[in-house]
Scaffold this motif. Structure first.
Motif, short mmCIF file in Angstrom:
data_model
loop_
_atom_site.label_atom_id
_atom_site.label_comp_id
_atom_site.label_asym_id
_atom_site.label_seq_id
_atom_site.Cartn_x
_atom_site.Cartn_y
_atom_site.Cartn_z
N UNK A 252 0.85 -1.18 0.00
CA UNK A 252 0.00 0.00 0.00
C UNK A 252 0.88 1.24 0.00
N UNK A 253 0.34 2.34 -0.52
CA UNK A 253 1.04 3.63 -0.52
C UNK A 253 0.16 4.64 0.17
N UNK A 254 0.54 5.04 1.38
CA UNK A 254 -0.36 5.76 2.28
C UNK A 254 0.37 6.86 3.04
N UNK A 255 -0.41 7.77 3.58
CA UNK A 255 0.15 8.72 4.53
C UNK A 255 0.32 8.08 5.90
N UNK A 256 -0.53 7.10 6.20
CA UNK A 256 -0.49 6.40 7.48
C UNK A 256 -0.89 4.96 7.28
N UNK A 257 -0.19 4.03 7.93
CA UNK A 257 -0.51 2.62 7.78
C UNK A 257 -1.93 2.29 8.20
N UNK A 258 -2.50 3.05 9.13
CA UNK A 258 -3.85 2.76 9.61
C UNK A 258 -4.89 2.93 8.52
N UNK A 259 -4.55 3.62 7.44
CA UNK A 259 -5.50 3.82 6.34
C UNK A 259 -5.83 2.52 5.62
N UNK A 261 -6.27 -0.42 7.37
CA UNK A 261 -6.76 -1.37 8.36
C UNK A 261 -8.02 -2.11 7.91
N UNK A 262 -8.94 -1.39 7.29
CA UNK A 262 -10.21 -2.04 6.90
C UNK A 262 -9.97 -3.09 5.83
N UNK A 263 -9.03 -2.85 4.92
CA UNK A 263 -8.73 -3.82 3.88
C UNK A 263 -8.02 -5.03 4.47
N UNK A 264 -7.11 -4.80 5.42
CA UNK A 264 -6.43 -5.92 6.07
C UNK A 264 -7.44 -6.81 6.78
N UNK A 265 -8.40 -6.19 7.46
CA UNK A 265 -9.41 -6.96 8.17
C UNK A 265 -10.29 -7.72 7.19
N UNK A 266 -10.62 -7.11 6.06
CA UNK A 266 -11.44 -7.78 5.05
C UNK A 266 -10.74 -9.03 4.53
N UNK A 267 -9.44 -8.91 4.25
CA UNK A 267 -8.73 -10.06 3.70
C UNK A 267 -8.67 -11.21 4.70
N UNK A 268 -8.63 -10.88 5.99
CA UNK A 268 -8.59 -11.92 7.03
C UNK A 268 -9.96 -12.55 7.21
N UNK A 269 -11.01 -11.74 7.31
CA UNK A 269 -12.34 -12.27 7.60
C UNK A 269 -12.97 -12.95 6.39
N UNK A 270 -12.73 -12.42 5.18
CA UNK A 270 -13.36 -12.95 3.98
C UNK A 270 -12.56 -14.09 3.36
N UNK A 284 -1.76 -9.07 12.03
CA UNK A 284 -2.48 -8.51 10.88
C UNK A 284 -2.20 -7.02 10.75
N UNK A 285 -0.90 -6.69 10.67
CA UNK A 285 -0.52 -5.30 10.43
C UNK A 285 0.08 -5.19 9.04
#
Length: 338
Positions: A252-259, A261-270, A284-285
């Motif tokens: 990912x290319x972000x200002x902050x890694x927390x941006x 988080x929702x995609x990381x959680x989606x990949x884990x749950x789905x 899951x960071x």
């Protein structure tokens, strides 16, 4: 004197998400990226909004981005010190059952399309589908339309038979933008030697990835490393040759890694079947999905250094880091309808 990395044309074959801040990419001397502009689970309105947002962003001279519609736009982005935005999808759900929609999306700037994500869709089966069905009749129609328009086809998350069918059907080079060798590490996202050869036989490229999901050997005591990535790369180079290799970090290319988080959680749950064992081992960071030596795009020079240390010539490094992808994307886009 500038280092080799500073002089390179660097093109990342897959950035899975960006919040619009290009600083990490520029710090890593990355001149263009195939950016997934929408989540694979986004609906039609969200998809359209993503095009609108990115087109507006790239129209701002101060954004640090340059919209890529042709191969020359990649060169222009590097010359201007900006990041070239190659707008891509990692699925074809937004087509429904209408391949003619692709021409509209192409006019909005779509330039790379992965045929499936992890699951099945009307085009064919993703890599998590155990039945391993190949391209549907509609899938063949989509491949033909992508060829006609000059949109690059990506097979990274596709099932084995879809990879083989698409490579046999395409009239232009085809891509694996971010996938490694199953012969080295038997992870579900990696590709067989037969699929890798099939892609190379089209004149296409295999984008080796540093992503931990594809490099990890399954032992919690062995986190992903650049050395593991280099094993995959060497296998692919030995199999199909240096002219058929590129790279895709799946970062990912972000200002902050927390941006992310929702995609990381989606990949884990789905998609827990493909990710749960890795996440249990390393968390899951965003940073822990990659080797500690290279867990951010701004550290991309370390990959160049690792390639040189592994014995690749400067010419080979130039090809791996971007020249091959620049050449092949130019061929694909140039073959399309005006």
């Amino acid at each position: 004197m500038a280092s080799l990395h500073d002089r390179l044309l660097v093109i990342d074959g897959l950035i899975f998400h960006s919040d619009g801040d290009p600083r990490w990419l520029r710090e890593g001397n990355i001149s263009a990226v195939n950016l997934t502009i929408r989540s694979p689970i986004d609906d039609f309105e969200q998809t359209f909004d993503a095009f609108a947002a990115w087109r507006r962003r790239t129209a701002d001279p101060a954004s640090g981005w340059h919209l890529v519609l042709t191969g020359a736009d990649i060169d222009a982005a590097k010359a201007a010190g900006k990041v070239g935005l190659i707008m891509g999808w990692q699925d074809t759900k937004m087509l429904g059952d209408r391949a003619e929609r692709l021409e509209c999306f192409h006019r909005l700037g779509l330039r790379v399309v992965q045929l499936t994500y992890n699951e099945a869709c009307p085009v064919g089966d993703g890599c998590l589908e155990t039945r391993n069905a190949g391209l549907s009749n509609f899938g063949y129609e989509v491949v033909a339309e992508l060829n006609r328009l000059g949109i690059a086809i990506d097979l990274s998350h596709c099932g084995e038979q879809v990879c083989l069918d698409a490579a046999a059907a395409t009239k232009v080079p085809i891509l694996l933008t971010h996938a490694n060798a199953k012969a080295v590490t038997a992870r579900v996202r990696n590709k067989s030697d037969a699929a890798i050869r099939a892609v190379a036989n089209t004149g296409g490229l295999v984008g080796a990835s540093i992503h931990g999901f594809m490099n990890w050997d399954g032992n919690p005591a062995n986190p992903p490393t650049l050395d593991l990535f280099l094993r995959h790369l060497r296998h692919i180079v030995d199999l199909v040759g240096i002219d058929h290799v590129s790279f895709g970090t799946d970062m990912a290319a972000l200002a902050s890694e927390s941006a992310a988080d929702s995609i990381l959680q989606m990949s884990f749950s789905r998609y827990g079947g493909a990710t749960a064992d890795y996440i249990r081992a390393f968390g899951n960071t965003l940073a822990k999905r990659y080797p500690d030596e290279l867990n951010n795009p701004r550290l991309m020079h370390r990959k160049t250094d690792a390639l040189l240390a592994a014995g690749y010539s400067e010419s080979d490094v130039e090809k791996i880091m971007g020249r091959n992808l620049r050449r092949v994307l130019g061929e694909i886009w140039g073959a399309g309808a005006a």
